[in-house]
Design an enzyme around this catalytic site. Structure first.
Site, PDB file in Angstrom:
ATOM      1  N   ASP A   1      33.458 -49.284 -32.420  1.00 30.94           N
ATOM      2  CA  ASP A   1      34.133 -48.620 -33.528  1.00 30.94           C
ATOM      3  C   ASP A   1      34.483 -49.707 -34.554  1.00 30.94           C
ATOM      4  OD1 ASP A   1      35.774 -46.711 -34.988  1.00 30.94           O
ATOM      5  OD2 ASP A   1      37.501 -47.731 -34.089  1.00 30.94           O
TER       6      ASP A   1
ATOM      7  N   ASP B   1      37.071 -49.200 -37.752  1.00 28.34           N
ATOM      8  CA  ASP B   1      38.450 -49.176 -38.259  1.00 28.34           C
ATOM      9  C   ASP B   1      39.443 -49.251 -37.120  1.00 28.34           C
ATOM     10  OD1 ASP B   1      37.978 -48.912 -41.109  1.00 28.34           O
ATOM     11  OD2 ASP B   1      37.039 -47.018 -40.553  1.00 28.34           O
TER      12      ASP B   1
ATOM     13  N   ARG C   1      40.145 -36.234 -44.677  1.00 28.90           N
ATOM     14  CA  ARG C   1      41.573 -36.584 -44.702  1.00 28.90           C
ATOM     15  C   ARG C   1      42.231 -36.108 -46.001  1.00 28.90           C
ATOM     16  NH1 ARG C   1      41.675 -42.239 -43.008  1.00 28.90           N
ATOM     17  NH2 ARG C   1      41.193 -41.228 -41.024  1.00 28.90           N
TER      18      ARG C   1
HETATM   19  C1  XBP Z   1      38.078 -44.241 -39.127  1.00 27.48           C
HETATM   20  C2  XBP Z   1      38.431 -43.224 -40.091  1.00 27.48           C
HETATM   21  C3  XBP Z   1      37.955 -43.331 -41.464  1.00 27.48           C
HETATM   22  C4  XBP Z   1      38.680 -44.320 -42.308  1.00 27.48           C
HETATM   23  C5  XBP Z   1      38.334 -44.088 -43.753  1.00 27.48           C
HETATM   24  O1  XBP Z   1      38.103 -43.682 -37.809  1.00 27.48           O
HETATM   25  O2  XBP Z   1      39.087 -42.262 -39.754  1.00 27.48           O
HETATM   26  O3  XBP Z   1      38.115 -42.095 -42.048  1.00 27.48           O
HETATM   27  O4  XBP Z   1      40.069 -44.160 -42.166  1.00 27.48           O
HETATM   28  O5  XBP Z   1      36.975 -44.171 -43.948  1.00 27.48           O
HETATM   29  P1  XBP Z   1      37.326 -44.355 -36.603  1.00 27.48           P
HETATM   30  P2  XBP Z   1      36.207 -43.318 -45.079  1.00 27.48           P
HETATM   31  O6  XBP Z   1      37.872 -45.754 -36.490  1.00 27.48           O
HETATM   32  O7  XBP Z   1      37.698 -43.532 -35.398  1.00 27.48           O
HETATM   33  O8  XBP Z   1      35.862 -44.319 -36.902  1.00 27.48           O
HETATM   34  O9  XBP Z   1      37.168 -43.087 -46.208  1.00 27.48           O
HETATM   35  O10 XBP Z   1      35.042 -44.188 -45.467  1.00 27.48           O
HETATM   36  O11 XBP Z   1      35.786 -42.028 -44.429  1.00 27.48           O
HETATM   37 MG    MG Z   2      39.060 -46.646 -35.036  1.00 28.69          MG
END
Ligand code: XBP
Ligand code: MG
Length: 253
Positions: free
Chosen positions: A10, A12, A57
């Site tokens: 993953d 983020d 979101r």
């Molecule tokens: C990551 C997310 C993403 C980021 C924003 O979740 O939820 O939406 O917050 O990215 P994970 P974008 O780590 O579970 O993949 O604005 O590019 O969608």
């Molecule tokens: Mg994550």
């Protein structure tokens, strides 16, 4: 268990602590640029993280926290435009070196590469954000270290659906038993466990109190030789930082 062949990461919260000081700030910059008075505080953003995907979101925010907003007729396009602007701001922040990798990430990935492990990314974030993070925070060549970058809208059902992990493994022609996943959130582990992957978790400020049923181990961070992790659940067998030997032991193959 089969022999471990690939590590699936993953992005983020896992490779870097991107949400509070990265994505959140970029959303707010995009809102200001569009003349909107929306302001996502650290606390509100924690609630908005229930939904993965930036466009998703924003819609969740309008549905639950800003119901008064006069929606334009073409709401999906409006949200997509805001999100494009947010991505531009986020990539800009990464190019300024504002978001470092979490401790242990680069060391583990370099060790895995040297050992011939295959690497991939499975994330809900936008592909540009992945390349910006890898190139700026890891190595200018880091994109070429990853065989598959599974990101963003490549599958319609984002995490917690398992689809993004399943897609990545299909591309690599690997089974779940040959892979292991690295996650930081409840939605993330629901996705990886849904794809039948053994999963190692390192929490962050937003996810510390979440539920990680089925995790092989839950750590406070990945650890470095001079920066030991704390085990929140599971058994590190005496280790104080995550290396490939520990990953293999947790995978069991
Ligand atoms: C990551 C997310 C993403 C980021 C924003 O979740 O939820 O939406 O917050 O990215 P994970 P974008 O780590 O579970 O993949 O604005 O590019 O969608
Ligand atoms: Mg994550």
């Amino acid at each position: 268990m089969s022999t471990l062949k690939a590590l699936l990461f993953d992005v983020d919260g896992t490779l870097a602590d991107t949400e509070r000081d990265g994505h959140r700030v970029a959303f707010n910059r995009a809102f200001a640029e569009a003349g909107l008075d929306w302001d996502w505080s650290e606390e509100l953003y924690g609630k908005l993280l229930a939904v993965t995907g930036g466009k998703e979101r924003i819609r969740f925010y309008l549905d639950n926290f800003n119901t008064e907003f006069q929606r334009p007729a073409e709401l999906a396009e409006f949200i997509a435009g805001l999100h494009q602007s947010k991505t531009r701001h986020y990539v800009q922040m990464l190019s300024e070196g504002l978001i470092p990798l979490r401790p242990g990430v680069k060391r583990l990935i370099e060790e895995a590469r040297a050992a011939g492990m295959r690497l991939a990314v499975a994330t809900t974030t936008t592909p540009e954000n992945v390349s910006a993070l890898l190139e700026n925070a890891m190595d200018p060549e880091a994109m070429s270290w990853f065989e598959v970058i599974a990101a963003g809208d490549i599958v319609p059902a984002k995490k917690p659906a398992p689809d993004i992990y399943t897609w990545a493994m299909e591309q690599m022609q690997l089974t779940p038993a040959e892979c292991i996943a690295f996650e930081d959130s409840h939605n993330g582990i629901r996705s990886s466990r849904g794809a039948n992957l053994t999963t190692i978790v390192a929490v962050n400020g937003y996810t510390r109190d979440e539920v990680f049923d089925g995790a092989a181990i839950v750590l406070d961070h990945w650890g470095e030789p001079d920066q030991p992790f704390t085990v929140l659940a599971g058994d590190a067998a005496g280790a104080s930082y995550l290396d490939l030997a520990m990953v293999k032991r947790l995978h069991g193959g």
